[in-house]
Design a protein around this motif. Structure first.
Motif, PDB file in Angstrom:
ATOM      1  N   THR A  47      10.985  77.789 -39.543  1.00 57.38           N
ATOM      2  CA  THR A  47      11.904  76.665 -39.693  1.00 57.38           C
ATOM      3  C   THR A  47      12.025  76.376 -41.181  1.00 57.38           C
ATOM      4  O   THR A  47      11.024  76.099 -41.843  1.00 57.38           O
ATOM      5  N   ARG A  78      15.255  78.391 -37.146  1.00 60.81           N
ATOM      6  CA  ARG A  78      15.873  77.064 -37.238  1.00 60.81           C
ATOM      7  C   ARG A  78      16.085  76.722 -38.707  1.00 60.81           C
ATOM      8  O   ARG A  78      15.163  76.851 -39.524  1.00 60.81           O
ATOM      9  N   ARG A 100      19.185  78.491 -34.821  1.00 55.70           N
ATOM     10  CA  ARG A 100      19.647  77.122 -34.658  1.00 55.70           C
ATOM     11  C   ARG A 100      19.885  76.521 -36.033  1.00 55.70           C
ATOM     12  O   ARG A 100      19.043  76.643 -36.932  1.00 55.70           O
ATOM     13  N   ASP A 102      20.799  72.905 -37.890  1.00 56.73           N
ATOM     14  CA  ASP A 102      20.948  71.458 -37.798  1.00 56.73           C
ATOM     15  C   ASP A 102      21.528  70.968 -39.118  1.00 56.73           C
ATOM     16  O   ASP A 102      20.860  71.022 -40.158  1.00 56.73           O
TER      17      ASP A 102
END
Length: 231
Positions: A47, A78, A100, A102
């Motif tokens: 991440t 992420r 992913r 964000d």
């Protein structure tokens, strides 16, 4: 004196699945030697919290500049960031469902990191009220009304590691950043369990004037000499 590591030794400390804050703004102020070592390591399921997705080409023709190296290698599961428009591979992986992404407002991201470093329960902002940002439940606690004004209460952000880069780092870990290369580096150094500072120039204690120290050595755990080849 802070313990000095090679870029490889620093990366060896980072496990698969780690949450990593990476300083820099489109590669300016990014710890490039650490990025190279992390990309070569093939560590996976990372991440990454950073300003952007890097560039497919750097200012001197480098392929995959900044965190783009990690994205290209599919090492990032992420990405918490503010924009990805200059790295089409990030968009492709997001659409394919392999990474992913964000997206958060840039100022909100900076304040959320600051809150994480300061031990605060969150940060209030009017930015994003009534937009898709408000639906990001991983990051937004909810709407708060204060004196008739609506705010979003954003959660603090922290990480396992912060990889920062300074123009000068002394042997105690005090850091001076050149100009806008400070960007996210300074606040990220407060919000991670382990902070690794890459030095463009490693200098002796006292060579950075006290009033020019922008990240204090007490926050830095390890130093990587970016101006010297690994042994």
């Amino acid at each position: 004196m802070k313990k000095q590591l090679s870029a490889q030794q620093a990366v060896d400390m980072i496990p698969d699945g780690a949450v990593i804050m990476c300083g820099g703004f489109l590669g300016c102020g990014t710890a490039h030697r650490l990025m190279d070592a992390l990309a070569a390591s093939q560590k996976k399921d990372l991440t990454i919290i950073c300003n952007d997705a890097g560039l497919l080409e750097g200012p001197n023709g480098e392929a995959y500049y900044g965190v783009a190296k990690l994205i290209h290698n599919h090492q990032v599961s992420r990405l918490v960031t503010t924009h990805i428009g200059l790295n089409p591979e990030a968009t492709e992986q997001m659409n394919a469902g392999t990474m992913r992404i964000d997206l958060l407002p840039q100022g909100s991201l900076a304040e959320m990191i600051r809150a994480g470093g300061a031990g605060l329960g969150g940060t209030l902002t009017k930015t994003g009220v009534g937009t898709l940002v408000e639906d990001a439940k991983d990051y937004v606690v909810g709407r708060q009304n204060i004196d008739g004004v609506d705010y979003l209460l954003m959660r603090p952000l922290s990480a396992d590691f912060a990889l920062i880069c300074g123009q000068q780092v002394d042997e105690e870990g005090n850091v001076w950043y050149a100009g806008t290369a400070r960007n996210f580096n300074q606040v990220m150094a407060t919000a991670a369990d382990i902070v690794i500072a890459e030095a463009e120039q490693l200098v002796s204690v006292g060579e950075i004037r006290p009033e020019d120290v922008q990240t204090y050595g007490i926050l830095v755990d390890y130093i990587v000499n970016g101006g010297q080849d690994d042994e």
